[in-house]
Design a protein around this motif. Structure first.
Motif, PDB file in Angstrom:
ATOM      1  N   TYR A 643       0.822  -1.080  -0.324  1.00 54.98           N
ATOM      2  CA  TYR A 643      -0.050  -0.117   0.010  1.00 54.98           C
ATOM      3  C   TYR A 643       0.979   1.388   0.343  1.00 54.98           C
ATOM      4  CZ  TYR A 643      -3.262   3.432   0.762  1.00 54.98           C
ATOM      5  OH  TYR A 643      -4.376   4.438   1.100  1.00 54.98           O
ATOM      6  N   GLN A 646       2.504   1.479  -3.514  1.00 54.06           N
ATOM      7  CA  GLN A 646       2.102   1.452  -4.975  1.00 54.06           C
ATOM      8  C   GLN A 646       2.106   1.146  -5.692  1.00 54.06           C
ATOM      9  OE1 GLN A 646      -1.496   3.188  -4.821  1.00 54.06           O
ATOM     10  NE2 GLN A 646      -1.122   1.958  -2.817  1.00 54.06           N
ATOM     11  N   ASP A 691      -8.280  -3.173  -5.317  1.00 52.15           N
ATOM     12  CA  ASP A 691      -8.740  -2.531  -4.038  1.00 52.15           C
ATOM     13  C   ASP A 691      -8.205  -1.797  -3.246  1.00 52.15           C
ATOM     14  OD1 ASP A 691     -10.702  -0.962  -3.517  1.00 52.15           O
ATOM     15  OD2 ASP A 691     -12.505  -2.480  -3.708  1.00 52.15           O
ATOM     16  N   GLU A 693      -8.217   1.096  -1.461  1.00 54.51           N
ATOM     17  CA  GLU A 693      -9.278   1.029  -0.266  1.00 54.51           C
ATOM     18  C   GLU A 693      -9.426   0.537   0.682  1.00 54.51           C
ATOM     19  OE1 GLU A 693      -9.376   2.179  -3.235  1.00 54.51           O
ATOM     20  OE2 GLU A 693      -8.303   4.599  -3.089  1.00 54.51           O
ATOM     21  N   ALA A 694     -10.439  -0.327   0.431  1.00 57.93           N
ATOM     22  CA  ALA A 694     -10.711  -1.384   0.942  1.00 57.93           C
ATOM     23  C   ALA A 694      -9.610  -2.810   1.713  1.00 57.93           C
ATOM     24  CB  ALA A 694     -11.957  -3.018   0.239  1.00 57.93           C
ATOM     25  N   LEU A 696      -6.511  -1.413   2.738  1.00 59.70           N
ATOM     26  CA  LEU A 696      -6.162  -1.113   3.873  1.00 59.70           C
ATOM     27  C   LEU A 696      -7.892  -0.627   4.958  1.00 59.70           C
ATOM     28  CD1 LEU A 696      -4.443   1.747   5.340  1.00 59.70           C
ATOM     29  CD2 LEU A 696      -5.591   3.308   3.544  1.00 59.70           C
ATOM     30  N   ARG A 697      -8.651  -0.660   4.729  1.00 62.94           N
ATOM     31  CA  ARG A 697      -9.662  -0.694   5.545  1.00 62.94           C
ATOM     32  C   ARG A 697      -9.760  -1.812   6.156  1.00 62.94           C
ATOM     33  NH1 ARG A 697     -12.754   1.821   1.379  1.00 62.94           N
ATOM     34  NH2 ARG A 697     -14.207  -0.153   1.089  1.00 62.94           N
ATOM     35  N   ARG A 733       1.214   8.311   3.222  1.00 65.44           N
ATOM     36  CA  ARG A 733       0.757   7.067   3.285  1.00 65.44           C
ATOM     37  C   ARG A 733       1.204   5.697   4.164  1.00 65.44           C
ATOM     38  NH1 ARG A 733       2.433   6.606  -2.234  1.00 65.44           N
ATOM     39  NH2 ARG A 733       0.607   6.700  -4.141  1.00 65.44           N
ATOM     40  N   GLU A 736      -1.283   7.273   6.920  1.00 56.24           N
ATOM     41  CA  GLU A 736      -2.769   7.141   6.690  1.00 56.24           C
ATOM     42  C   GLU A 736      -2.676   5.314   6.781  1.00 56.24           C
ATOM     43  OE1 GLU A 736      -6.079   6.556   3.102  1.00 56.24           O
ATOM     44  OE2 GLU A 736      -3.579   7.296   2.590  1.00 56.24           O
TER      45      GLU A 736
END
Length: 755
Positions: A643, A646, A691, A693-694, A696-697, A733, A736
């Motif tokens: 992540y 990237q 994905d 974002e998913a 990471l969540r 990142r 984040e």
């Protein structure tokens, strides 16, 4: 017989005196009338030197002829510089082939570590005999042995077994690789296999047909996209069209009583560079007759060993590959028609090593199979394939296998980075091998003498190496013409040629081939060469080299350079004419129209195969999405790295070597194997690419405990900063991720621990 050792009854080659001693060497007296004339003195010195070099030169050629004959009488064994033993002889298998598996026996000073990954070297069966991958210490085999790897070699014999086919050979090579893997159950991965030149396409096909038998594979100077090249630079690709297709190889095999003489393939290579073939190679031996003999004889022992193929084998090669170019189109099938060779099925990392100085396998032929298979890198990733390529700026084709500088840099460094290559996330990379400063950060984590980095590339980067691919379109017409001519030859001419051929006529034709005559005519079988054998020892004892400043020697060198330039000009004019002739025949609209092919004939992939690939890709995507919320601490750690970077960073060896070092410090029961690490890398990099974002969540679900989260973030920071501080984008990142995991208040601690 070692090429560096004199033959029985022959005096050994003496060392050449140093330049300082040469000038002081005594010379015979000459008429006093010429004593005041420096030019006459120089001519006298040069005349003596030239005469002595001529005798030594002829003696080297005589020894070459003798060694060739002795090599032939010995059954043309592999010209390996290492001890070896036969493990499996393919001639004893139920479906016999003239191949064998050898185990390289290392010298005592290089003990084998049986838990290391085994190395297997496959040499090309392209006219010459086996051994180019290990006929001197600085070679592919030499590097593997010095690194402690178990090393094996797939060799072959001069005469093919009756009825032997390319499919039989591939099946046997699969048996060999399974045997190697079974001998090393504790190795970190499957065997690493090197395919040199023509062995490269054979290895790639084997890896596609049996993905479970190989680890990473290295294609060294291997042609795969046979129609590719650059206008004005790669004339060899036009030969099939100008000769009318593939029928000539069938004719040569029929005249050989069903066996094709590899000397014709060697002659094709030599014709590419007439200045070297006709002059420069032998002139260099003449000009350096005191020192060049051992090196020349060592190489010629391999170069002069010509092997045979069955007609079925050479027909398959030229019709399916050289002229037909069916491999990347997915049109190569097994004999029973049930299996298709699809290069997308290769699961092992593929390493391609090519050179801009290679006029036999230029980079376009080594790499254009990639855009033939994939429209973009996303398709490579979706297919779970890893491809790495490395381009040398200047080395020639043979130098890829025999050059000591290449063996000690490119081959050595790629071998050192092998485990890293095996765990690279799917995608396309270029390997960059660079010098590094001794004070570089964490230089202790660099295994070799250079720093290896793998920079991400796109399909456009591959296409940019070419001057466009429109020039490949006429080869579709060549393929069709070749099929027609082959059918005509097989129907009307081949039966008569085969009826008139037998083994006696075949041996006579082989014996008078120019590549064999130039050796046999200057061997001891020629009585005229006896005076050379008698005089050479006396010349060595009385050797008086001329001074390098001698004007006549300089005139000799200038004359040689002019001959080379003239032959190069002839070559360039010949190649340009052949290119224009080829385009005038095959690039115009009239021949495709005559053959009913249309103006732009193209081969299209089967809709069923396209739909199947799409379904497989969608299935993998659904599986990855299902695994977003599941995983271990290792998965979380690798997901953080994916992540933060990237997919836009170069991957180098220091972070990987750090992780490997830390892993060795763990108790054996908690250590992660290379296979487990590789699987997690591929899974998490793909999830993040699908994905981000998913992905990471879902991180908190992978590491629910705060202590484990902090450990993951500290280790990630340490790895990410091994080459220097995080830049602004990566730092944002990283923070984040820390916020999602709830470790943002410990970010300073993580930074400090990472530093």
């Amino acid at each position: 017989m070692n090429a560096r050792q004199p033959m029985a009854g022959q005096a050994p080659t003496q060392d050449v005196p140093a330049e300082a001693d040469r000038s002081a060497a005594p010379v015979p007296s000459f008429p006093a009338a010429f004593a005041p004339l420096p030019l006459a003195h120089a001519a006298w010195e040069y005349g003596i030197d030239a005469w002595q070099r001529s005798v030594l030169f002829l003696d080297i050629l005589r020894r070459r002829g003798n060694e060739t004959l002795e090599h032939e009488r010995g059954g043309f064994p592999a010209v390996l510089a290492f001890g070896h033993e036969v493990l499996i002889d393919g001639r004893d298998l139920p479906r016999p082939v003239n191949y064998a598996l050898l185990r390289i026996v290392p010298a005592p000073e290089f003990p084998t570590v049986m838990t290391n990954r085994p190395f297997v070297v496959m040499d090309p069966r392209a006219g010459h005999g086996p051994g180019i991958g290990g006929f001197k210490a600085d070679s592919e085999i030499g590097n593997a042995i010095r690194s402690g790897h178990p090393c094996y070699f797939i060799t072959f014999f001069r005469d093919p077994c009756p009825g032997q086919t390319i499919e039989d050979v591939a099946r046997t090579e699969g048996i060999f690789l399974r045997e190697v893997a079974s001998r090393h159950p504790d190795a970190p991965g499957k065997p690493f296999v090197v395919g040199n030149c023509q062995a490269g396409w054979a290895l790639l096909m084997l890896a596609a047909a049996a993905p479970d038998v190989t680890g990473p594979i290295l294609l060294a100077g291997a042609p795969v996209a046979y129609w590719s090249g650059v206008r004005g630079k790669n004339p060899m690709r036009y030969a099939g069209g100008l000769l009318g297709g593939t029928w000539l190889s069938s004719l040569a095999a029929d005249m050989g009583n069903g066996r094709f003489d590899g000397a014709w393939l060697v002659q094709n290579f030599e014709n590419l560079n007439p200045s070297n073939t006709l002059w420069e190679k032998l002139y260099n031996v003449y000009a350096r007759a005191d020192t060049e003999g051992p090196r020349f004889l060592e190489f010629e022992r391999w170069w002069g060993g010509h092997f045979l193929m069955n007609r079925a084998e050479i027909d398959w090669i030229v019709q399916n590959l050289f002229v037909g170019n069916h491999l990347t189109a997915g049109e190569v099938r097994s004999k029973d028609g049930e299996h298709v060779i699809d290069l997308r099925n290769v699961r092992s990392p593929v390493i391609v090593f090519a050179s801009w100085g290679d006029n036999i396998t230029p980079p376009q032929q080594a790499l254009n199979w990639i855009p033939d298979l994939y429209a973009n890198v996303d398709e490579i990733v979706a297919n779970d394939q890893t491809i790495v390529y490395c381009l040398h700026p200047s080395i020639g084709h043979l130098g890829i296998f025999v050059s000591g500088s290449v063996a000690n840099k490119e081959h050595s460094e790629l071998f050192c980075a092998l485990d890293l290559i095996d765990v690279l996330p799917p995608g396309l990379y270029e390997a960059r091998i660079e010098d590094f400063a001794p004070d570089s950060p964490h230089s202790e984590l660099i295994e070799g003498r250079y720093l290896v980095r793998f920079e991400r590339r796109t399909i456009d980067d591959i296409l940019a190496l070419d001057d466009g691919r429109d020039d490949e379109q006429p080869f579709e017409v060549v393929r069709r013409v070749a099929e027609i001519n082959q059918h005509l030859y097989d129907t009307f001419a081949s039966p008569f040629v085969r009826a008139m051929s037998n083994e006696t006529t075949a041996e006579a034709i082989r014996a008078v081939h120019p590549s064999r005559v130039e050796r046999s005519a200057l061997s001891d079988t020629n009585p005229w060469m006896q005076w050379v054998a008698a005089m050479a020892p006396m010349v060595r004892d009385a050797r008086q080299p001329v001074s390098p400043e001698n004007p006549f020697l300089q005139m000799q060198q200038a004359a040689s350079a002019q001959i080379v330039r003239s032959l190069d000009q002839y070559r360039d004019a010949r190649d340009a004419f052949q290119e224009r002739l080829f385009e005038s025949i095959y690039a115009g609209p009239w021949l495709p129209a005559l053959l009913g092919m249309g103006a732009s004939p193209k081969r299209a992939e089967s809709p069923a195969i396209t739909a199947l690939r799409k379904e497989v890709a969608e299935l993998r995507q659904r599986e990855a999405q299902r695994q977003i919320g599941t995983g271990t601490a290792l998965d979380a750690f690798l997901r953080v790295l994916s992540y933060v970077t990237q997919g836009r960073s170069a991957i180098e060896e220091r972070p990987f070597n750090l992780l490997r070092k830390l892993a060795r410090e763990n108790p054996p029961e908690t250590r992660i194997t290379l296979a487990e690490f590789k699987e997690s890398v591929r899974r998490q990099s793909y999830i993040v690419s699908l994905d981000p974002e998913a992905a990471l969540r879902a991180l908190p679900e992978l590491v629910p405990e705060m202590k484990a989260r902090r450990q993951v973030m500290v280790l990630a920071h340490r790895v990410l900063t091994i080459g220097g501080p995080l830049d602004d984008e990566w730092l944002a990142r990283y923070r984040e991720v820390a916020a999602v995991l709830g470790t943002d208040h410990g970010g300073g601690k993580a930074d400090k621990a990472g530093d």
